[in-house]
Design a protein around this motif. Structure first.
Motif, PDB file in Angstrom:
ATOM      1  N   LYS A 252       0.846  -1.187   0.000  1.00 27.82           N
ATOM      2  CA  LYS A 252       0.000   0.000   0.000  1.00 27.82           C
ATOM      3  C   LYS A 252       0.885   1.241   0.000  1.00 27.82           C
ATOM      4  N   LEU A 253       0.461   2.242  -0.761  1.00 32.12           N
ATOM      5  CA  LEU A 253       1.254   3.464  -0.894  1.00 32.12           C
ATOM      6  C   LEU A 253       0.516   4.661  -0.307  1.00 32.12           C
ATOM      7  N   CYS A 254       1.266   5.464   0.421  1.00 36.22           N
ATOM      8  CA  CYS A 254       0.792   6.776   0.851  1.00 36.22           C
ATOM      9  C   CYS A 254       1.827   7.778   0.352  1.00 36.22           C
ATOM     10  N   PRO A 255       1.614   8.368  -0.838  1.00 30.92           N
ATOM     11  CA  PRO A 255       2.686   9.119  -1.499  1.00 30.92           C
ATOM     12  C   PRO A 255       2.998  10.501  -0.926  1.00 30.92           C
ATOM     13  N   THR A 256       2.098  11.082  -0.123  1.00 31.88           N
ATOM     14  CA  THR A 256       2.327  12.413   0.481  1.00 31.88           C
ATOM     15  C   THR A 256       2.857  13.415  -0.555  1.00 31.88           C
ATOM     16  N   LEU A 257       2.132  13.569  -1.627  1.00 34.51           N
ATOM     17  CA  LEU A 257       2.579  14.448  -2.715  1.00 34.51           C
ATOM     18  C   LEU A 257       2.732  15.893  -2.269  1.00 34.51           C
ATOM     19  N   VAL A 258       1.885  16.315  -1.329  1.00 34.75           N
ATOM     20  CA  VAL A 258       1.941  17.704  -0.863  1.00 34.75           C
ATOM     21  C   VAL A 258       3.274  18.026  -0.200  1.00 34.75           C
ATOM     22  N   LEU A 259       3.899  17.032   0.391  1.00 32.17           N
ATOM     23  CA  LEU A 259       5.189  17.231   1.047  1.00 32.17           C
ATOM     24  C   LEU A 259       6.217  17.776   0.066  1.00 32.17           C
ATOM     25  N   PHE A 260       6.285  17.154  -1.107  1.00 31.64           N
ATOM     26  CA  PHE A 260       7.232  17.574  -2.136  1.00 31.64           C
ATOM     27  C   PHE A 260       6.736  18.826  -2.856  1.00 31.64           C
ATOM     28  N   ASP A 261       5.411  18.905  -3.003  1.00 32.05           N
ATOM     29  CA  ASP A 261       4.821  20.014  -3.737  1.00 32.05           C
ATOM     30  C   ASP A 261       5.096  21.358  -3.066  1.00 32.05           C
ATOM     31  N   GLN A 262       4.972  21.414  -1.743  1.00 34.19           N
ATOM     32  CA  GLN A 262       5.213  22.679  -1.049  1.00 34.19           C
ATOM     33  C   GLN A 262       6.674  23.118  -1.173  1.00 34.19           C
ATOM     34  N   VAL A 263       7.589  22.163  -1.171  1.00 35.75           N
ATOM     35  CA  VAL A 263       9.003  22.494  -1.370  1.00 35.75           C
ATOM     36  C   VAL A 263       9.221  23.060  -2.766  1.00 35.75           C
ATOM     37  N   ASN A 264       8.623  22.396  -3.752  1.00 34.71           N
ATOM     38  CA  ASN A 264       8.820  22.836  -5.137  1.00 34.71           C
ATOM     39  C   ASN A 264       8.158  24.178  -5.425  1.00 34.71           C
ATOM     40  N   LEU A 265       7.052  24.462  -4.735  1.00 31.01           N
ATOM     41  CA  LEU A 265       6.343  25.723  -4.966  1.00 31.01           C
ATOM     42  C   LEU A 265       7.009  26.907  -4.283  1.00 31.01           C
ATOM     43  N   PHE A 266       7.770  26.644  -3.234  1.00 28.81           N
ATOM     44  CA  PHE A 266       8.342  27.739  -2.443  1.00 28.81           C
ATOM     45  C   PHE A 266       9.127  28.711  -3.335  1.00 28.81           C
ATOM     46  N   PRO A 267       8.961  30.026  -3.151  1.00 34.66           N
ATOM     47  CA  PRO A 267       8.256  30.688  -2.044  1.00 34.66           C
ATOM     48  C   PRO A 267       6.767  30.899  -2.276  1.00 34.66           C
ATOM     49  N   GLU A 268       6.247  30.498  -3.441  1.00 37.75           N
ATOM     50  CA  GLU A 268       4.812  30.668  -3.726  1.00 37.75           C
ATOM     51  C   GLU A 268       4.059  29.428  -3.269  1.00 37.75           C
ATOM     52  N   ILE A 269       4.065  29.180  -1.962  1.00 37.65           N
ATOM     53  CA  ILE A 269       3.458  27.970  -1.422  1.00 37.65           C
ATOM     54  C   ILE A 269       1.941  27.989  -1.569  1.00 37.65           C
ATOM     55  N   TRP A 270       1.347  26.794  -1.526  1.00 42.55           N
ATOM     56  CA  TRP A 270      -0.118  26.667  -1.492  1.00 42.55           C
ATOM     57  C   TRP A 270      -0.580  27.133  -0.120  1.00 42.55           C
ATOM     58  N   LYS A 271      -1.415  28.164  -0.082  1.00 42.07           N
ATOM     59  CA  LYS A 271      -1.824  28.754   1.188  1.00 42.07           C
ATOM     60  C   LYS A 271      -3.177  29.421   1.025  1.00 42.07           C
ATOM     61  N   PRO A 272      -4.259  28.634   1.012  1.00 39.77           N
ATOM     62  CA  PRO A 272      -5.589  29.230   0.854  1.00 39.77           C
ATOM     63  C   PRO A 272      -5.927  30.125   2.042  1.00 39.77           C
TER      64      PRO A 272
END
Length: 446
Positions: A252-272
Protein backbone atom coordinates in the motif's frame (compact mmCIF):
# COMPACT_ATOMS: atom_id res chain seq x y z
CA UNK A 1 -23.35 24.20 19.50
CA UNK A 2 -24.60 21.91 22.26
CA UNK A 3 -24.34 18.17 21.87
CA UNK A 4 -27.53 16.76 20.36
CA UNK A 5 -28.06 13.05 20.92
CA UNK A 6 -30.67 12.64 18.18
CA UNK A 7 -30.68 14.83 15.08
CA UNK A 8 -31.61 14.83 11.41
CA UNK A 9 -29.21 16.39 8.92
CA UNK A 10 -31.84 17.13 6.36
CA UNK A 11 -32.04 17.66 2.59
CA UNK A 12 -28.33 17.75 1.81
CA UNK A 13 -26.59 16.09 -1.13
CA UNK A 14 -25.05 12.98 0.41
CA UNK A 15 -21.86 11.79 -1.25
CA UNK A 16 -21.81 7.99 -1.04
CA UNK A 17 -18.12 7.17 -1.33
CA UNK A 18 -18.71 3.43 -0.98
CA UNK A 19 -20.91 3.25 -4.07
CA UNK A 20 -19.41 6.18 -5.96
CA UNK A 21 -22.66 8.11 -6.18
CA UNK A 22 -24.53 11.04 -4.66
CA UNK A 23 -28.16 11.82 -3.86
CA UNK A 24 -30.29 14.30 -1.94
CA UNK A 25 -31.24 12.82 1.38
CA UNK A 26 -31.30 13.01 5.15
CA UNK A 27 -29.00 11.47 7.73
CA UNK A 28 -30.39 10.43 11.10
CA UNK A 29 -27.79 10.54 13.86
CA UNK A 30 -28.42 8.93 17.24
CA UNK A 31 -25.97 8.80 20.15
CA UNK A 32 -23.02 9.73 17.95
CA UNK A 33 -23.69 7.17 15.22
CA UNK A 34 -25.47 7.15 11.90
CA UNK A 35 -28.79 5.42 12.55
CA UNK A 36 -30.31 5.65 9.10
CA UNK A 37 -29.88 7.34 5.73
CA UNK A 38 -33.05 8.46 3.96
CA UNK A 39 -33.49 9.31 0.30
CA UNK A 40 -35.61 12.18 -0.94
CA UNK A 41 -39.28 11.26 -0.56
CA UNK A 42 -38.76 8.77 2.28
CA UNK A 43 -40.91 9.25 5.38
CA UNK A 44 -38.81 10.95 8.05
CA UNK A 45 -39.14 10.52 11.81
CA UNK A 46 -40.64 13.42 13.73
CA UNK A 47 -39.90 15.06 17.06
CA UNK A 48 -36.17 15.15 16.36
CA UNK A 49 -33.84 18.13 16.15
CA UNK A 50 -33.04 19.19 12.59
CA UNK A 51 -29.81 20.49 11.07
CA UNK A 52 -30.81 21.97 7.73
CA UNK A 53 -28.39 21.05 4.94
CA UNK A 54 -30.42 22.13 1.93
CA UNK A 55 -28.06 23.24 -0.82
CA UNK A 56 -25.11 21.70 1.03
CA UNK A 57 -22.96 18.65 0.28
CA UNK A 58 -22.13 16.04 2.90
CA UNK A 59 -19.00 13.88 2.86
CA UNK A 60 -17.56 11.52 5.47
CA UNK A 61 -14.96 12.94 7.82
CA UNK A 62 -11.60 12.92 6.04
CA UNK A 63 -8.68 10.72 7.10
CA UNK A 64 -5.05 11.90 6.90
CA UNK A 65 -3.19 8.64 6.37
CA UNK A 66 0.27 10.00 7.19
CA UNK A 67 0.91 12.70 9.74
CA UNK A 68 2.68 13.35 13.04
CA UNK A 69 0.12 14.78 15.39
CA UNK A 70 0.59 16.87 18.50
CA UNK A 71 -2.00 18.11 21.00
CA UNK A 72 -1.04 21.69 20.24
CA UNK A 73 -2.42 21.58 16.71
CA UNK A 74 -4.80 18.60 16.90
CA UNK A 75 -7.96 20.78 16.67
CA UNK A 76 -6.72 22.20 13.35
CA UNK A 77 -7.28 18.80 11.75
CA UNK A 78 -10.93 18.60 12.77
CA UNK A 79 -11.55 22.25 11.86
CA UNK A 80 -10.32 21.29 8.37
CA UNK A 81 -12.71 18.32 8.23
CA UNK A 82 -10.05 15.72 9.07
CA UNK A 83 -11.68 13.66 11.78
CA UNK A 84 -9.21 10.74 11.84
CA UNK A 85 -5.45 10.48 11.41
CA UNK A 86 -2.89 7.74 10.99
CA UNK A 87 0.09 8.84 13.05
CA UNK A 88 3.17 7.35 11.39
CA UNK A 89 5.67 7.39 14.25
CA UNK A 90 5.78 9.36 17.44
CA UNK A 91 5.03 8.00 20.88
CA UNK A 92 1.72 6.41 21.84
CA UNK A 93 2.27 7.24 25.51
CA UNK A 94 2.63 10.94 24.66
CA UNK A 95 -0.56 10.74 22.59
CA UNK A 96 -2.72 8.86 25.08
CA UNK A 97 -5.00 11.86 25.77
CA UNK A 98 -5.76 12.17 22.07
CA UNK A 99 -6.05 8.41 21.54
CA UNK A 100 -8.53 8.06 24.39
CA UNK A 101 -10.42 11.33 23.86
CA UNK A 102 -14.21 11.28 23.94
CA UNK A 103 -16.04 10.27 20.77
CA UNK A 104 -17.17 13.81 20.02
CA UNK A 105 -13.98 15.63 21.06
CA UNK A 106 -12.78 18.43 18.73
CA UNK A 107 -9.62 16.42 18.05
CA UNK A 108 -9.18 13.63 15.51
CA UNK A 109 -9.31 9.92 16.16
CA UNK A 110 -5.72 8.68 16.28
CA UNK A 111 -4.50 5.40 14.81
CA UNK A 112 -0.84 5.43 15.76
CA UNK A 113 2.51 3.76 15.50
CA UNK A 114 4.98 4.17 18.33
CA UNK A 115 8.55 5.41 17.87
CA UNK A 116 10.22 4.57 14.58
CA UNK A 117 12.90 1.90 14.40
CA UNK A 118 16.02 3.10 12.55
CA UNK A 119 19.60 2.02 11.95
CA UNK A 120 22.69 3.69 13.38
CA UNK A 121 23.55 6.48 13.81
CA UNK A 122 19.86 7.39 13.48
CA UNK A 123 18.55 9.99 11.07
CA UNK A 124 16.90 11.76 14.01
CA UNK A 125 19.79 11.17 16.39
CA UNK A 126 20.31 8.41 18.97
CA UNK A 127 17.53 6.48 20.68
CA UNK A 128 14.92 8.69 22.32
CA UNK A 129 11.18 8.67 23.07
CA UNK A 130 10.58 9.29 19.32
CA UNK A 131 12.97 6.83 17.71
CA UNK A 132 14.77 3.60 18.49
CA UNK A 133 18.16 3.08 16.88
CA UNK A 134 19.69 -0.34 16.56
CA UNK A 135 21.66 -2.59 14.22
CA UNK A 136 20.80 -5.64 16.32
CA UNK A 137 17.92 -7.85 15.12
CA UNK A 138 17.14 -9.12 18.63
CA UNK A 139 16.92 -5.59 20.00
CA UNK A 140 14.47 -4.77 17.20
CA UNK A 141 12.33 -7.74 18.16
CA UNK A 142 12.22 -6.62 21.79
CA UNK A 143 11.30 -3.09 20.71
CA UNK A 144 8.42 -4.38 18.59
CA UNK A 145 7.19 -6.40 21.56
CA UNK A 146 7.41 -3.30 23.80
CA UNK A 147 5.48 -1.24 21.24
CA UNK A 148 2.72 -3.83 21.05
CA UNK A 149 2.32 -3.71 24.83
CA UNK A 150 2.31 0.11 24.71
CA UNK A 151 -0.63 0.04 22.28
CA UNK A 152 0.91 0.64 18.85
CA UNK A 153 -1.44 -0.15 15.96
CA UNK A 154 1.39 -0.74 13.48
CA UNK A 155 5.20 -0.63 13.33
CA UNK A 156 7.20 2.05 11.53
CA UNK A 157 10.68 1.37 10.15
CA UNK A 158 13.04 4.09 8.99
CA UNK A 159 15.51 4.42 6.14
CA UNK A 160 18.84 3.54 7.72
CA UNK A 161 17.62 0.24 9.10
CA UNK A 162 19.79 -2.76 8.24
CA UNK A 163 18.22 -5.53 6.13
CA UNK A 164 18.50 -8.18 8.85
CA UNK A 165 17.00 -5.81 11.41
CA UNK A 166 14.09 -5.05 9.09
CA UNK A 167 13.51 -8.74 8.55
CA UNK A 168 13.48 -9.40 12.30
CA UNK A 169 11.13 -6.48 13.03
CA UNK A 170 8.68 -7.58 10.34
CA UNK A 171 8.74 -11.15 11.57
CA UNK A 172 8.09 -10.05 15.15
CA UNK A 173 5.26 -7.72 14.12
CA UNK A 174 3.58 -10.56 12.23
CA UNK A 175 3.39 -12.55 15.47
CA UNK A 176 1.08 -9.86 16.83
CA UNK A 177 -0.86 -9.30 13.63
CA UNK A 178 0.56 -5.82 13.07
CA UNK A 179 1.34 -4.32 9.68
CA UNK A 180 4.73 -2.75 9.09
CA UNK A 181 5.30 0.61 7.43
CA UNK A 182 8.56 2.00 6.11
CA UNK A 183 10.01 5.34 5.07
CA UNK A 184 12.88 4.60 2.70
CA UNK A 185 13.39 8.12 1.33
CA UNK A 186 17.00 8.16 2.50
CA UNK A 187 17.58 4.42 2.52
CA UNK A 188 21.12 3.33 1.71
CA UNK A 189 20.78 -0.46 1.90
CA UNK A 190 17.12 -1.39 1.43
CA UNK A 191 14.95 -0.80 -1.65
CA UNK A 192 11.17 -0.95 -1.91
CA UNK A 193 11.28 -4.39 -3.51
CA UNK A 194 13.62 -5.67 -0.79
CA UNK A 195 11.20 -4.47 1.88
CA UNK A 196 8.16 -5.91 0.10
CA UNK A 197 9.85 -9.30 -0.12
CA UNK A 198 10.46 -9.16 3.64
CA UNK A 199 6.78 -8.50 4.27
CA UNK A 200 6.60 -4.73 4.71
CA UNK A 201 3.08 -3.63 3.79
CA UNK A 202 3.14 0.19 3.77
CA UNK A 203 5.42 2.43 1.72
CA UNK A 204 5.28 5.99 2.97
CA UNK A 205 6.05 8.67 0.35
CA UNK A 206 6.09 5.80 -2.19
CA UNK A 207 9.69 5.60 -1.04
CA UNK A 208 12.35 3.08 -1.96
CA UNK A 209 11.09 2.83 -5.54
CA UNK A 210 13.83 5.08 -6.86
CA UNK A 211 16.49 3.07 -4.99
CA UNK A 212 15.23 -0.10 -6.66
CA UNK A 213 15.20 1.37 -10.17
CA UNK A 214 18.52 3.21 -9.77
CA UNK A 215 20.63 0.84 -7.69
CA UNK A 216 23.14 2.72 -5.56
CA UNK A 217 21.24 6.01 -5.66
CA UNK A 218 19.79 7.82 -2.66
CA UNK A 219 19.19 11.52 -1.93
CA UNK A 220 22.29 11.77 0.24
CA UNK A 221 24.87 10.70 -2.35
CA UNK A 222 26.65 13.08 -4.72
CA UNK A 223 23.89 13.82 -7.21
CA UNK A 224 26.34 14.86 -9.93
CA UNK A 225 27.14 11.18 -10.38
CA UNK A 226 23.46 10.59 -11.19
CA UNK A 227 22.95 13.53 -13.53
CA UNK A 228 21.84 11.12 -16.26
CA UNK A 229 18.53 10.62 -14.41
CA UNK A 230 15.86 12.93 -15.76
CA UNK A 231 13.64 13.41 -12.71
CA UNK A 232 11.38 15.78 -14.65
CA UNK A 233 10.50 12.99 -17.07
CA UNK A 234 10.36 9.78 -15.01
CA UNK A 235 11.02 6.50 -16.81
CA UNK A 236 7.43 5.25 -17.06
CA UNK A 237 8.37 1.79 -18.32
CA UNK A 238 10.71 1.11 -15.40
CA UNK A 239 8.16 2.44 -12.95
CA UNK A 240 5.43 0.28 -14.47
CA UNK A 241 7.60 -2.82 -14.31
CA UNK A 242 8.42 -2.21 -10.64
CA UNK A 243 4.79 -1.46 -9.78
CA UNK A 244 3.78 -4.77 -11.34
CA UNK A 245 6.21 -6.54 -9.02
CA UNK A 246 5.08 -4.57 -5.96
CA UNK A 247 1.46 -5.35 -6.74
CA UNK A 248 2.15 -9.05 -6.33
CA UNK A 249 3.00 -8.30 -2.68
CA UNK A 250 -0.20 -6.26 -2.27
CA UNK A 251 1.67 -3.32 -0.76
CA UNK A 252 0.00 0.00 0.00
CA UNK A 253 1.25 3.46 -0.89
CA UNK A 254 0.79 6.78 0.85
CA UNK A 255 2.69 9.12 -1.50
CA UNK A 256 2.33 12.41 0.48
CA UNK A 257 2.58 14.45 -2.72
CA UNK A 258 1.94 17.70 -0.86
CA UNK A 259 5.19 17.23 1.05
CA UNK A 260 7.23 17.57 -2.14
CA UNK A 261 4.82 20.01 -3.74
CA UNK A 262 5.21 22.68 -1.05
CA UNK A 263 9.00 22.49 -1.37
CA UNK A 264 8.82 22.84 -5.14
CA UNK A 265 6.34 25.72 -4.97
CA UNK A 266 8.34 27.74 -2.44
CA UNK A 267 8.26 30.69 -2.04
CA UNK A 268 4.81 30.67 -3.73
CA UNK A 269 3.46 27.97 -1.42
CA UNK A 270 -0.12 26.67 -1.49
CA UNK A 271 -1.82 28.75 1.19
CA UNK A 272 -5.59 29.23 0.85
CA UNK A 273 -7.18 32.03 2.81
CA UNK A 274 -9.35 30.56 5.57
CA UNK A 275 -9.76 30.39 9.34
CA UNK A 276 -7.73 27.21 9.80
CA UNK A 277 -4.70 28.52 7.92
CA UNK A 278 -4.93 31.82 9.77
CA UNK A 279 -5.05 29.99 13.10
CA UNK A 280 -2.07 27.84 12.14
CA UNK A 281 0.07 30.95 11.90
CA UNK A 282 -0.55 31.51 15.60
CA UNK A 283 1.10 28.14 16.29
CA UNK A 284 4.52 29.65 16.89
CA UNK A 285 6.29 26.32 17.19
CA UNK A 286 5.15 25.22 13.75
CA UNK A 287 5.74 28.52 12.01
CA UNK A 288 9.20 28.88 13.52
CA UNK A 289 10.04 25.36 12.33
CA UNK A 290 8.81 26.08 8.81
CA UNK A 291 10.43 29.50 8.63
CA UNK A 292 13.73 27.99 9.72
CA UNK A 293 13.53 25.28 7.07
CA UNK A 294 12.51 27.84 4.47
CA UNK A 295 15.95 29.39 4.84
CA UNK A 296 17.28 26.17 3.30
CA UNK A 297 14.63 25.91 0.59
CA UNK A 298 17.08 25.50 -2.26
CA UNK A 299 18.84 22.64 -0.52
CA UNK A 300 15.50 21.00 0.25
CA UNK A 301 14.51 21.31 -3.39
CA UNK A 302 17.74 19.60 -4.39
CA UNK A 303 17.41 16.88 -1.73
CA UNK A 304 13.68 16.19 -1.71
CA UNK A 305 11.70 18.36 -4.08
CA UNK A 306 13.24 17.00 -7.26
CA UNK A 307 11.75 13.55 -6.65
CA UNK A 308 8.19 14.91 -6.60
CA UNK A 309 7.40 14.13 -10.25
CA UNK A 310 8.84 10.64 -9.88
CA UNK A 311 6.62 10.03 -6.84
CA UNK A 312 3.56 11.30 -8.73
CA UNK A 313 4.27 8.85 -11.55
CA UNK A 314 4.66 5.96 -9.09
CA UNK A 315 1.37 6.83 -7.35
CA UNK A 316 -0.49 7.26 -10.63
CA UNK A 317 0.83 4.02 -12.10
CA UNK A 318 0.19 1.93 -8.99
CA UNK A 319 -3.34 3.31 -8.66
CA UNK A 320 -4.14 2.60 -12.31
CA UNK A 321 -2.99 -0.98 -11.79
CA UNK A 322 -5.50 -1.40 -8.98
CA UNK A 323 -3.08 -0.97 -6.10
CA UNK A 324 -4.00 0.73 -2.84
CA UNK A 325 -3.03 4.42 -2.86
CA UNK A 326 -4.30 6.62 -0.03
CA UNK A 327 -4.04 10.30 0.88
CA UNK A 328 -1.64 11.60 3.52
CA UNK A 329 0.46 14.70 4.13
CA UNK A 330 3.36 14.06 6.54
CA UNK A 331 2.21 17.14 8.46
CA UNK A 332 4.10 19.02 9.87
CA UNK A 333 7.21 17.78 8.00
CA UNK A 334 9.35 19.98 5.77
CA UNK A 335 7.66 23.30 4.94
CA UNK A 336 4.12 24.61 5.37
CA UNK A 337 2.29 21.30 5.54
CA UNK A 338 -0.64 22.90 7.35
CA UNK A 339 -2.37 20.54 9.83
CA UNK A 340 -5.63 19.36 8.33
CA UNK A 341 -5.58 21.76 5.41
CA UNK A 342 -2.64 20.05 3.70
CA UNK A 343 -4.88 17.05 3.05
CA UNK A 344 -7.09 19.21 0.84
CA UNK A 345 -4.04 20.02 -1.28
CA UNK A 346 -3.19 16.30 -1.41
CA UNK A 347 -6.63 15.62 -2.85
CA UNK A 348 -6.08 18.32 -5.47
CA UNK A 349 -2.79 16.69 -6.41
CA UNK A 350 -4.48 13.29 -6.65
CA UNK A 351 -6.89 14.77 -9.20
CA UNK A 352 -4.00 16.41 -11.03
CA UNK A 353 -2.31 13.01 -11.55
CA UNK A 354 -5.49 11.52 -13.00
CA UNK A 355 -7.86 10.40 -10.27
CA UNK A 356 -11.46 11.53 -10.48
CA UNK A 357 -12.90 13.71 -7.72
CA UNK A 358 -14.74 10.68 -6.33
CA UNK A 359 -11.61 8.54 -6.39
CA UNK A 360 -9.66 11.26 -4.59
CA UNK A 361 -12.35 11.48 -1.91
CA UNK A 362 -12.34 7.71 -1.52
CA UNK A 363 -8.56 7.80 -0.98
CA UNK A 364 -9.18 9.94 2.11
CA UNK A 365 -12.37 8.23 3.33
CA UNK A 366 -13.67 4.74 2.55
CA UNK A 367 -10.54 3.27 0.98
CA UNK A 368 -8.34 4.87 3.61
CA UNK A 369 -10.41 3.32 6.40
CA UNK A 370 -10.53 -0.06 4.67
CA UNK A 371 -6.76 -0.08 4.16
CA UNK A 372 -6.15 -0.20 7.93
CA UNK A 373 -9.20 -2.21 8.91
CA UNK A 374 -11.26 0.63 10.40
CA UNK A 375 -14.89 -0.43 10.12
CA UNK A 376 -16.59 2.38 12.05
CA UNK A 377 -15.54 5.41 9.97
CA UNK A 378 -14.96 6.33 6.33
CA UNK A 379 -18.44 6.43 4.85
CA UNK A 380 -21.98 7.66 5.43
CA UNK A 381 -23.43 4.30 6.35
CA UNK A 382 -25.83 3.20 9.12
CA UNK A 383 -23.91 1.94 12.14
CA UNK A 384 -20.80 4.00 11.53
CA UNK A 385 -19.66 6.86 13.75
CA UNK A 386 -21.20 10.16 12.71
CA UNK A 387 -18.06 11.93 11.51
CA UNK A 388 -19.30 14.19 8.71
CA UNK A 389 -18.26 17.33 6.86
CA UNK A 390 -20.96 19.63 5.48
CA UNK A 391 -19.72 21.63 2.50
CA UNK A 392 -21.09 24.70 0.78
CA UNK A 393 -20.08 23.53 -2.71
CA UNK A 394 -19.92 20.24 -4.58
CA UNK A 395 -16.51 18.49 -4.37
CA UNK A 396 -17.51 16.14 -7.20
CA UNK A 397 -17.60 19.13 -9.55
CA UNK A 398 -14.28 20.48 -8.30
CA UNK A 399 -12.15 18.82 -5.64
CA UNK A 400 -11.11 22.26 -4.38
CA UNK A 401 -14.61 22.55 -2.93
CA UNK A 402 -13.64 20.25 -0.04
CA UNK A 403 -12.31 23.44 1.54
CA UNK A 404 -15.75 25.12 1.57
CA UNK A 405 -16.59 23.83 5.04
CA UNK A 406 -19.91 24.90 6.55
CA UNK A 407 -19.97 22.59 9.58
CA UNK A 408 -18.09 19.57 10.91
CA UNK A 409 -19.81 16.79 12.83
CA UNK A 410 -17.51 14.77 15.08
CA UNK A 411 -19.05 11.77 16.82
CA UNK A 412 -22.51 13.28 16.43
CA UNK A 413 -21.61 16.75 17.71
CA UNK A 414 -21.92 19.64 15.26
CA UNK A 415 -19.21 22.32 15.29
CA UNK A 416 -18.37 25.46 13.40
CA UNK A 417 -14.70 25.83 12.49
CA UNK A 418 -14.40 28.68 14.98
CA UNK A 419 -15.80 26.52 17.79
CA UNK A 420 -13.24 23.81 17.07
CA UNK A 421 -10.35 26.26 16.90
CA UNK A 422 -11.36 27.70 20.27
CA UNK A 423 -10.19 24.40 21.78
CA UNK A 424 -6.54 24.94 20.79
CA UNK A 425 -4.61 24.52 24.05
CA UNK A 426 -2.25 27.12 25.46
CA UNK A 427 1.52 26.79 25.22
CA UNK A 428 1.60 26.51 29.02
CA UNK A 429 -0.78 23.54 28.93
CA UNK A 430 1.25 21.80 26.23
CA UNK A 431 4.49 22.38 28.15
CA UNK A 432 2.91 20.88 31.26
CA UNK A 433 1.75 17.83 29.31
CA UNK A 434 5.24 17.37 27.89
CA UNK A 435 6.74 17.62 31.37
CA UNK A 436 4.35 14.97 32.67
CA UNK A 437 5.11 12.72 29.71
CA UNK A 438 8.87 13.01 30.12
CA UNK A 439 8.56 12.09 33.79
CA UNK A 440 6.45 9.06 32.85
CA UNK A 441 8.76 8.14 29.96
CA UNK A 442 11.78 8.33 32.24
CA UNK A 443 10.43 5.27 34.00
CA UNK A 444 10.41 3.28 30.76
CA UNK A 445 13.50 1.30 29.76
CA UNK A 446 14.64 2.67 26.40
Amino acid sequence: MNNVNHVLIQNGTIIDVENGSSFIGTIEVLEGKIRKVYKQGDLLPTGIGVQDAEGKYIIPGLIDMHCHINEGYAPHFVAAGVTSVRNTAGNVTALKRLIHASNDAPTPRVYSADRMIDGSPGQWGPTSFGNFVTDNPEEARKEVERQVKAGAKFVKLYGWIKPDVMEAAVDEAKKYGLEVSCDLLNSKEVTALDAARMGVTWFEHASGFAQEIYKGWNPLVDQSEWSHINWDEPDKEKIKALCEQMLTYNVKLCPTLVLFDQVNLFPEIWKPNNAVIESTYSETGLTKQWESLSQHAQGLKEKNGFIGKFTKEVAKTYFEMGGTVVAGTDTPALMWTFPGMALHRELELFVEIGLSEMEALQAATSKAAQSIGLTDVGSITPGKIADLVILNENPLENIEHTKTIHRVMKGGKVYTQEEILSHIPSDEFINELMKEFMEEWGEVTV
